[in-house]
Design a protein around this motif. Sequence first.
Motif, mmCIF file in Angstrom:
data_model
loop_
_atom_site.group_PDB
_atom_site.id
_atom_site.type_symbol
_atom_site.label_atom_id
_atom_site.label_comp_id
_atom_site.label_asym_id
_atom_site.label_seq_id
_atom_site.Cartn_x
_atom_site.Cartn_y
_atom_site.Cartn_z
ATOM 1 N N GLY A 321 39.412 12.812 -35.596
ATOM 2 C CA GLY A 321 40.006 13.908 -36.347
ATOM 3 C C GLY A 321 40.851 13.434 -37.509
ATOM 4 O O GLY A 321 40.885 12.240 -37.846
ATOM 5 N N LEU A 322 41.563 14.383 -38.105
ATOM 6 C CA LEU A 322 42.455 14.052 -39.221
ATOM 7 C C LEU A 322 43.681 13.290 -38.747
ATOM 8 O O LEU A 322 44.376 12.671 -39.550
ATOM 9 N N ALA A 337 55.061 18.864 -37.262
ATOM 10 C CA ALA A 337 55.184 20.096 -38.048
ATOM 11 C C ALA A 337 54.002 21.021 -37.812
ATOM 12 O O ALA A 337 54.130 22.246 -37.907
ATOM 13 N N ASP A 338 52.822 20.445 -37.517
ATOM 14 C CA ASP A 338 51.633 21.259 -37.247
ATOM 15 C C ASP A 338 51.303 21.285 -35.759
ATOM 16 O O ASP A 338 50.145 21.478 -35.366
ATOM 17 N N PRO A 371 49.198 17.907 -32.416
ATOM 18 C CA PRO A 371 49.093 18.481 -33.757
ATOM 19 C C PRO A 371 47.720 19.092 -34.020
ATOM 20 O O PRO A 371 46.705 18.646 -33.468
ATOM 21 N N TYR A 372 47.715 20.089 -34.892
ATOM 22 C CA TYR A 372 46.456 20.755 -35.253
ATOM 23 C C TYR A 372 45.452 19.755 -35.799
ATOM 24 O O TYR A 372 44.244 19.883 -35.562
ATOM 25 N N ARG A 373 45.907 18.750 -36.517
ATOM 26 C CA ARG A 373 44.994 17.774 -37.124
ATOM 27 C C ARG A 373 44.126 17.065 -36.091
ATOM 28 O O ARG A 373 43.048 16.571 -36.424
ATOM 29 N N CYS A 374 44.549 17.009 -34.826
ATOM 30 C CA CYS A 374 43.735 16.388 -33.775
ATOM 31 C C CYS A 374 42.514 17.235 -33.421
ATOM 32 O O CYS A 374 41.594 16.752 -32.760
ATOM 33 N N LEU A 375 42.516 18.487 -33.863
ATOM 34 C CA LEU A 375 41.416 19.394 -33.574
ATOM 35 C C LEU A 375 40.392 19.437 -34.707
ATOM 36 O O LEU A 375 39.286 19.971 -34.523
ATOM 37 N N THR A 425 38.434 29.883 -45.740
ATOM 38 C CA THR A 425 38.874 28.517 -46.009
ATOM 39 C C THR A 425 38.212 27.537 -45.059
ATOM 40 O O THR A 425 37.617 27.928 -44.049
ATOM 41 N N SER A 426 38.327 26.262 -45.362
ATOM 42 C CA SER A 426 37.849 25.230 -44.450
ATOM 43 C C SER A 426 38.823 25.108 -43.283
ATOM 44 O O SER A 426 39.963 25.588 -43.351
ATOM 45 N N THR A 427 38.382 24.454 -42.240
ATOM 46 C CA THR A 427 39.259 24.275 -41.076
ATOM 47 C C THR A 427 40.473 23.418 -41.419
ATOM 48 O O THR A 427 41.560 23.622 -40.873
#
Length: 446
Positions: A321-322, A337-338, A371-375, A425-427
Motif C-alpha cells: 500500500g501507500l 492523522a489518517d 492508517p488509511y494509506r495501508c488500505l 475521485t481515486s481511492t
Amino acid sequence: MKDKMQADVVIAGAGPAGIAAAVAAGRLGAKVILIERYGFVGGMSTAAAVYPWMTFHTETGERVIGGIAQEIVERLMERGGSPGHLRDTVGFVHTVTPYHAEIYKVLAVDMLREAGVKLLAHSFVDGVSSLDGAVRSLALTGKSGRFEVGGDVFVDATGDADLAFLAGAPTLQGREEDRLTQPMTMKFRMRGVDLEAIRRAMLKNPGNFYSKTPFAELEHIPLTGVSGFYEEWNAGNAPINRDQVLFFTGPEADEVLVNCTRVQGYDATDVEDLTKAEEEGRKQVLLMADFLRERVPGFAQASISSVGAQIGIRESRRIEGLYKLTLKDVVAGRRFADGIARSGYPVDLHDPSGKGVMSAFIDNDGAYDIPYRCLVARNFTNLLAAGRCISTTHEALATTRLTPSCMATGEAAGTAAALACASGTSTAEVDTGQLRHILSSNGAIL
C-alpha cells in the motif's frame, strides 16, 4: 444469470472484513456487489472456525473497536448468538467475544440485505481486467458458468490479496528474507468437556499455565480460554511443533474450540501446498483429540463435534500500500492523522518454523492506529484492501490479522469506496478528514 453485472462498489470475499465493507458502502447509498466462494459468509470465522473474536479492548479494558463490528456483537446478543465481551481467562488480552457461527452467518446476510447489498455466493474470482492502473471488472466462475462483474471501486477482502494479485498490483508475502509465513491451524470443536474439572486443575497448579492467566478472578468469572497444561504437553510428546495446549470455551456449556494444530512450511496461495496443509491439519486434529482425552483433565468423555471446512490461515499475501504498518508503529501505540481504525491486540507472531510465539505488547494507551494509506493499493486508482491483506510488515500483520481489526478496516474500506464513487475521485484522493468524520459518527473510531 447475466453475462455482465455492474455496481459502484465490488467486494471480493465475504469474511468479517468483506461483510463490514459491504454494509458500510451500502448504507451510504452505493450499489454494492459482494462476492463469496463458499455458500455461506463469515470467512475464517465460519469456514475455518477461528474463534473467539479477540479483542475489542485494550489491555486495561478500554474498548477501541466499535461501529459495525460492535453492532454485530450486540445484534448477536439479541438473538442468543453471543454473551458479549467476556474476560479473557488466558490472560493474553483483556476480553474475548464468543459467538455462535451459525447465527452469525444468518445475521450477517440479514445485515447485507438491509443495506441493499447483492450477495453472489458460490462464485470464485479467477480473473481481473485492468487498464491504466484501474480495475475494470472481475471474472467469476460458478454454477452459472463464467461471467463478469464490473465496478467503479473494488475492495480486496479475500484475505489472500487474490484480487490485487490477479490485477497485477504489487503484493508482499511472509518474512522479507525468505517469504515464510506464520503456520496454518486446523481448528476443531469438542463436546462433552468438563469445564469445572479444568478450572480446578488450573487453580490447583497455576504454574502449569500461561503466566498472565488471571487466577485472582478465575473462581468468579466464566472460563473463556486456557493456555498451558505444560506438564501434560511435555510428557505426552505429541508430534506437533508447539509448546502448549490452547483452547477456548463455548458457545455451548460443554464445548471448546481447540487451537493446537500447527501446519508449517506451506504457502497458502499455492494449490498444491494448500492441499498438503489440509491433509496434514486433519491428521493432527485426530492426534490432538486423542492427546486431550488421554492426558488433559476434563476431556476424558469429550469427542470431536466439528472440524473447520478449511484450514485456518494466519498469513499469506498482502498488498503493498501507500504505507506499510510496522512493528515499531504497533508497539509505540502510534497515532496517525489518517487513522481509520484502532486496535488493542498485541503482536502475536507464530514462528514460521519453530515451536514458539513471539509476543510484543503495546505502549502508550495500549492501542495503535491503522492508517488509511495501508488500505490503498499502490499503483492503482480504484483498489482498496481490507482485513488480513492490508499493507503491513510480517511482524505487524501478527496483530492486524485478528478479526475485530479486520472488521474495522473493512468498515473503513467500504466507507472510503462509497466516498470515492460519490465524489468521482481515486481511492488515494479520498478526503480522509471526511472519512474519519463518518467513521467517528458511526462509532467506528472511538
